[in-house]
Design an enzyme around this catalytic site. Structure first.
Site, short mmCIF file in Angstrom:
data_model
loop_
_atom_site.label_atom_id
_atom_site.label_comp_id
_atom_site.label_asym_id
_atom_site.label_seq_id
_atom_site.Cartn_x
_atom_site.Cartn_y
_atom_site.Cartn_z
N LEU A 185 0.80 -1.18 -0.02
CA LEU A 185 -0.07 -0.07 -0.04
C LEU A 185 0.95 1.32 -0.19
CD1 LEU A 185 -2.71 -0.99 2.70
CD2 LEU A 185 -2.94 -0.64 0.18
N GLY A 186 2.15 1.20 0.53
CA GLY A 186 2.95 2.45 0.53
C GLY A 186 4.01 2.18 1.68
N GLY A 217 7.90 6.00 7.53
CA GLY A 217 9.23 6.03 8.51
C GLY A 217 9.23 4.47 9.31
N PHE A 218 8.03 3.73 9.52
CA PHE A 218 8.29 2.54 10.24
C PHE A 218 8.54 1.52 9.12
CE2 PHE A 218 6.46 -1.42 11.98
CZ PHE A 218 6.64 -1.17 13.32
N GLY A 219 7.98 1.47 8.20
CA GLY A 219 8.62 0.52 7.32
C GLY A 219 7.27 0.26 5.98
N VAL A 240 3.80 -0.85 4.34
CA VAL A 240 2.36 -1.27 4.72
C VAL A 240 1.86 -2.01 3.60
CG1 VAL A 240 0.25 -0.08 5.11
CG2 VAL A 240 2.46 1.01 5.86
N ASP A 300 3.40 14.11 15.81
CA ASP A 300 3.64 13.99 14.22
C ASP A 300 2.54 13.93 13.41
OD1 ASP A 300 5.46 13.65 12.11
OD2 ASP A 300 5.57 11.54 12.18
#
Length: 394
Positions: free
Chosen positions: A87-88, A91-93, A95, A206
Site C-alpha cells: 500500500l505504501g 518511517g516505520f517501514g 505497509v 507527528d
C-alpha cells in the site's frame, strides 16, 4: 670451494623455507578472513536474536489490550508480503494490504531494518493506541513479534491517506468543500479526544496529512502513534532532547528547544488546516526570492484582504466562503509563535462549529525556509517524509 658451495645450498634451503612459510601464512590469512567475517556475523545474528527474544518476552509481559497474531497468519494474509499487496511506505517501514481467512481486510505495517523507528516506538504505539477508542482514531487490531519480524495490524482504510487526495490534482476534484470541512472537524475532534477526553492525555507529535487516513465514507482517522507521548495528572508540557516529527509541521518551541505540549499538536493542526484549504504543501516555495512558504504566502494574502485567492481551484464552484474564511482565521490562530497564544482543541472545535466572532490573529510563524537558531547542531532526516530526529549534543 667445496665449503662455499655447501653454504650456498644452505642459504637456498632457508630461502625456500621462508618463502613456503610466508606463502602458507598468506594463504591461511586469506582463508581466515572470510571465516572471521562469517563467525562475527553469526555471533551478531545470535545476539540480535537473543535480544529480540528477550524483548519479545518483555513485551509479552506488558498489559496489552489487543491480540497477538502469528507470523504465519500475516504471511498468508499478505501473500507472503507480495509487492502486489503493498500500500505504501513510511518511517516505520512498508505497509501491506492483507485479507484474513474470514475475509476481514487489514493493513499490515512491517518494521524495516533501516527504519529510524524501533521496538520502543512499536511498543509505544501498541500500548497507547490499544487504550484509545474514538471514531476519528485508527483502530489497532493486533501485533506480531516473531523471529526478526515486528508487525502492526490495523483496520484497513480503503481511501488511503489524506495527502493522496489534497495534493493530487486529479483526485482533488472529487474532494469538495463539504467533504473537506467534515475532515477538518473530524481531525479536530480526534485531537480533542487525545488531549482532553481519553483515559490518557496524549500528545501525538507527528500530525500531518500522511498520518490522517480515510475510511470508505471519507471519515478521517488519525494514525501513527509511534512518536506520541503520555502526560499524566496535571502535566501540561514536557521537554526532550530527542525531537521527532516532520519538519514543516513542528511548532517552533518544539523544533528549537524540545518543548512540547498539547499546543504543539495545535500548531501542526494549523499547518494541516492550511494545506486542506489550499491544496498546497507547506514546504512548497511560492516566491523563491523571498523564501515564502505556504504560511507566509497565506498570511500575505490575508493582510492584503485577498484570502479567497488561497482557495484550492477545485473548490471554486462549491466552497462556502464564510466557512472558508473562518477556517483560515482559525489556522492562523493555531500558528501563533508563542504557544500560550494558541487555542486549545476544545476551543478550536467550538470555533469550527460556532458563528460568533473570532479573535484577530497576530502574524503566524513557520520554520520552513528559516534556520533554527539554537544550540542543537545537527538533524538527520529520514527518507520519504522528511521526518527528523534531533539527537543529543546538537
Amino acid at each position: 670451494m667445496p665449503g662455499s658451495g655447501q653454504v650456498l645450498k644452505n642459504k637456498q634451503k632457508r630461502r625456500v623455507i621462508v618463502i613456503v612459510v610466508v606463502a602458507t601464512a598468506v594463504v591461511f590469512g586469506v582463508l581466515l578472513i572470510p571465516y572471521c567475517i562469517w563467525k562475527r556475523k553469526s555471533l551478531r545474528d545470535n545476539m540480535e536474536n537473543n535480544v529480540m527474544l528477550d524483548q519479545n518476552i518483555e513485551f509479552q509481559s506488558e498489559d496489552i489490550e489487543v491480540p497477538s497474531f502469528s507470523l504465519a497468519t500475516i504471511v498468508t494474509a499478505t501473500n507472503n508480503f507480495s509487492s502486489d499487496s503493498k500500500l505504501g511506505e513510511g518511517g516505520f517501514g512498508l505497509v501491506y494490504k492483507g485479507t484474513l481467512i474470514d475475509g476481514h481486510e487489514i493493513a499490515v505495517k512491517r518494521l524495516s531494518r533501516s527504519s529510524i523507528q524501533g521496538l520502543n516506538e512499536f511498543k509505544n504505539e501498541v500500548i497507547l493506541i490499544a487504550k484509545l477508542q474514538h471514531r476519528n482514531l485508527v483502530r489497532l487490531l493486533g501485533y506480531c513479534i516473531e523471529g526478526e519480524e515486528i508487525i502492526l495490524i490495523y483496520e484497513y482504510m480503503p481511501n488511503g491517506s489524506l495527502d493522496s487526495f489534497i495534493f493530487d490534482k486529479t483526485r482533488a476534484k472529487v474532494f469538495d468543500w463539504s467533504m473537506r470541512f467534515n475532515i477538518i472537524c473530524g481531525i479536530a475532534r480526534g485531537l480533542l479526544y487525545l488531549h482532553e477526553d481519553s483515559r490518557l492525555r496524549i500528545i501525538h507529535r507527528d500530525l500531518k496529512a500522511s498520518n490522517v487516513l480515510l475510511d470508505s465514507k471519507m471519515n478521517p482517522k488519525i494514525s501513527d502513534f509511534g512518536m506520541a507521548r503520555i502526560f499524566g495528572g496535571d502535566q501540561t508540557e514536557g521537554n526532550t532532547n530527542r525531537v521527532v516529527g516532520t519538519y514543516g509541521y513542528m511548532a517552533p518551541e518544539y523544533a528549537i528547544d524540545g518543548l512540547f505540549s498539547v499546543k504543539s499538536d495545535v500548531y501542526s493542526f494549523g499547518i494541516l488546516l492550511l494545506e486542506i484549504l489550499s491544496g498546497k504543501k507547506n514546504r512548497r516555495s511560492f516566491h523563491p526570492s523571498q523564501g515564502l512558504n505556504l504560511v507566509a504566502y497565506a498570511w500575505n494574502l490575508w493582510k492584503d484582504d485577498k484570502p479567497l485567492e488561497l482557495i484550492d481551484t477545485c473548490l471554486e464552484d462549491n466552497c462556502i466562503l464564510l466557512e472558508f474564511v473562518r477556517c483560515l482565521r482559525i489556522s492562523f490562530l493555531c500558528l501563533q509563535q508563542h504557544h500560550e497564544d494558541r487555542p486549545n482543541m476544545s476551543s478550536v472545535v467550538m470555533m469550527l462549529h460556532g458563528e460568533s466572532s473570532l479573535p484577530e490573529p497576530k502574524e503566524p510563524t513557520s520554520l520552513v525556509g528559516k534556520k533554527l537558531s539554537s544550540s542543537r547542531k545537527s538533524q538527520s532526516p529520514s527518507t520519504n517524509e522528511i521526518t527528523v530526529t534531533l539527537l543529543e549534543a546538537r
